[in-house]
Design a protein around this motif. Structure first.
Motif, PDB file in Angstrom:
ATOM      1  N   LYS A   6       0.853  -1.196   0.000  1.00  0.00           N
ATOM      2  CA  LYS A   6       0.000   0.000   0.000  1.00  0.00           C
ATOM      3  C   LYS A   6       0.887   1.244   0.000  1.00  0.00           C
ATOM      4  N   GLN A   7       2.012   1.146   0.712  1.00  0.00           N
ATOM      5  CA  GLN A   7       2.980   2.248   0.773  1.00  0.00           C
ATOM      6  C   GLN A   7       4.328   1.682   1.189  1.00  0.00           C
ATOM      7  N   THR A  29       7.981   2.250  -7.356  1.00  0.00           N
ATOM      8  CA  THR A  29       6.752   3.046  -7.380  1.00  0.00           C
ATOM      9  C   THR A  29       6.537   3.459  -8.821  1.00  0.00           C
TER      10      THR A  29
END
Length: 138
Positions: A65-66, A99
């Motif tokens: 998620k992060q 990312t």
């Protein structure tokens, strides 16, 4: 969405610019400083990095998620794409985080397990930690 869609193949011809930077820790008296040093990548480096990321099997990809908040990034590479999207590759001496803004709306974050890319980062980071090697020899 299946994992295989996460690590969508990167094509070198779609990269408009590349930046790499790495942390360098230094001491001045009793204070410690972190400077971010730019690293020039040649076309061979870029081709290798793209090939290494593209070679990762689905079994070595974990979507996040992060990036965990306790992560201390030591080096990073940004591929800016001609589509105004980007692929950011970050390394914390243990894991490689990617990312991407070129897959879905918003961003996608995942880790990969890729030994050649890890070795590339380790080589770039030699002596970065107060002139010592925090990187373990493998």
């Amino acid at each position: 969405m299946s994992k295989s869609k996460l690590n969508k193949e990167i094509q070198v011809k779609q990269i408009s610019s590349t930046e790499m930077s790495k942390a360098q820790y230094t001491r001045k008296g009793s204070a410690a400083y972190i400077d971010w040093i730019r690293v020039e990548l040649d076309q061979n480096d870029i081709n290798n990095i793209v090939n290494w990321v593209n070679s990762v099997p689905d079994s070595d990809i974990i979507e996040l998620k992060q990036i965990p908040s306790n992560t201390s990034i030591s080096a990073g590479i940004v591929f800016r794409l001609k589509t105004r999207k980007e692929i950011r590759i970050q390394y914390d001496l243990e894991k490689i985080y990617i990312t991407r803004t070129n897959i879905r709306t918003g961003q996608v974050i995942y880790t990969i397990n890729q030994e050649d890319l890890k070795n590339f980062f380790d080589k770039q980071l030699k002596g970065f930690y107060f002139g010592e090697d925090k990187v373990e020899e493998s």
